[in-house]
Write a protein that holds these residues in place. Sequence first.
Motif, mmCIF file in Angstrom:
data_model
loop_
_atom_site.group_PDB
_atom_site.id
_atom_site.type_symbol
_atom_site.label_atom_id
_atom_site.label_comp_id
_atom_site.label_asym_id
_atom_site.label_seq_id
_atom_site.Cartn_x
_atom_site.Cartn_y
_atom_site.Cartn_z
ATOM 1 N N GLU A 37 0.860 -1.177 0.000
ATOM 2 C CA GLU A 37 0.000 0.000 0.000
ATOM 3 C C GLU A 37 0.899 1.230 0.000
ATOM 4 O O GLU A 37 1.788 1.354 0.845
ATOM 5 N N VAL A 38 0.677 2.104 -0.963
ATOM 6 C CA VAL A 38 1.466 3.333 -1.070
ATOM 7 C C VAL A 38 0.530 4.502 -1.335
ATOM 8 O O VAL A 38 -0.590 4.321 -1.816
ATOM 9 N N GLU A 39 0.999 5.704 -1.013
ATOM 10 C CA GLU A 39 0.223 6.911 -1.280
ATOM 11 C C GLU A 39 0.989 7.788 -2.255
ATOM 12 O O GLU A 39 2.201 7.960 -2.124
ATOM 13 N N ARG A 40 0.251 8.338 -3.189
ATOM 14 C CA ARG A 40 0.863 9.239 -4.173
ATOM 15 C C ARG A 40 1.248 10.547 -3.489
ATOM 16 O O ARG A 40 0.456 11.143 -2.780
ATOM 17 N N THR A 41 2.487 10.942 -3.719
ATOM 18 C CA THR A 41 2.966 12.218 -3.185
ATOM 19 C C THR A 41 3.446 13.134 -4.306
ATOM 20 O O THR A 41 3.972 14.198 -4.047
ATOM 21 N N GLY A 42 3.289 12.694 -5.531
ATOM 22 C CA GLY A 42 3.737 13.458 -6.693
ATOM 23 C C GLY A 42 3.523 12.612 -7.931
ATOM 24 O O GLY A 42 2.566 11.843 -8.022
ATOM 25 N N ALA A 43 4.442 12.725 -8.873
ATOM 26 C CA ALA A 43 4.314 11.980 -10.128
ATOM 27 C C ALA A 43 4.451 10.477 -9.915
ATOM 28 O O ALA A 43 3.906 9.692 -10.686
ATOM 29 N N LEU A 44 5.174 10.081 -8.865
ATOM 30 C CA LEU A 44 5.308 8.653 -8.566
ATOM 31 C C LEU A 44 5.191 8.457 -7.070
ATOM 32 O O LEU A 44 5.330 9.382 -6.290
ATOM 33 N N THR A 45 4.912 7.213 -6.682
ATOM 34 C CA THR A 45 4.744 6.926 -5.260
ATOM 35 C C THR A 45 6.037 6.414 -4.649
ATOM 36 O O THR A 45 6.538 6.959 -3.683
ATOM 37 N N THR A 46 6.574 5.363 -5.217
ATOM 38 C CA THR A 46 7.794 4.732 -4.721
ATOM 39 C C THR A 46 8.511 4.103 -5.900
ATOM 40 O O THR A 46 7.872 3.519 -6.770
ATOM 41 N N LEU A 47 9.806 4.210 -5.921
ATOM 42 C CA LEU A 47 10.561 3.515 -6.953
ATOM 43 C C LEU A 47 10.522 2.023 -6.671
ATOM 44 O O LEU A 47 10.688 1.593 -5.522
ATOM 45 N N PHE A 48 10.295 1.226 -7.692
ATOM 46 C CA PHE A 48 10.292 -0.231 -7.505
ATOM 47 C C PHE A 48 11.611 -0.691 -6.892
ATOM 48 O O PHE A 48 11.645 -1.606 -6.080
ATOM 49 N N ALA A 49 12.675 -0.032 -7.271
ATOM 50 C CA ALA A 49 14.006 -0.400 -6.760
ATOM 51 C C ALA A 49 14.107 -0.210 -5.248
ATOM 52 O O ALA A 49 14.912 -0.869 -4.594
#
Length: 159
Positions: A37-49
Amino acid sequence: MIIQKSYKFYAAHRNEQLADKCHNLHGHRYGITCYFEVERTGALTTLFADFDARIEPFLKAEYDHGMLIHTGDSLYATLIGHCERTGESLKMKLLPGPTTVENLAHQLFSEITEMGFRLNRLEVRETDSSVVEYTRDDWVEDNRYFANQRNESHRIPGR
């Protein structure tokens, strides 16, 4: 939002409580699918890496090409004795209960959560056709169950 990432590791185990083929020591190529579960904080949420950088090395160090073993399994004491006598070191991932895929799911969910990730659910694939889907609700319920078991084992009879 949910981000899905998949991982794998190879490990041996046995289920000492069963009277079938799984009582014998054998191995699997485990597949793990994490639903974060992630929340959008901009253009992306979390890098898969960011997930890979923490989880892949952890699985490799703790699980891959090791043996999952219940500390209450008589084989565990035998293996410890072997290591003490020979000086050999065996990679063992200790579990507090039988090494069922359900207990493995609880263990992995706990460890990944302790890394600071919020899991929605986790799938653990033991074989190509056998998968356990383990949810956050399952984890919460299992934590209660295991806490009650610990409390029962420490209870003084007659009180």
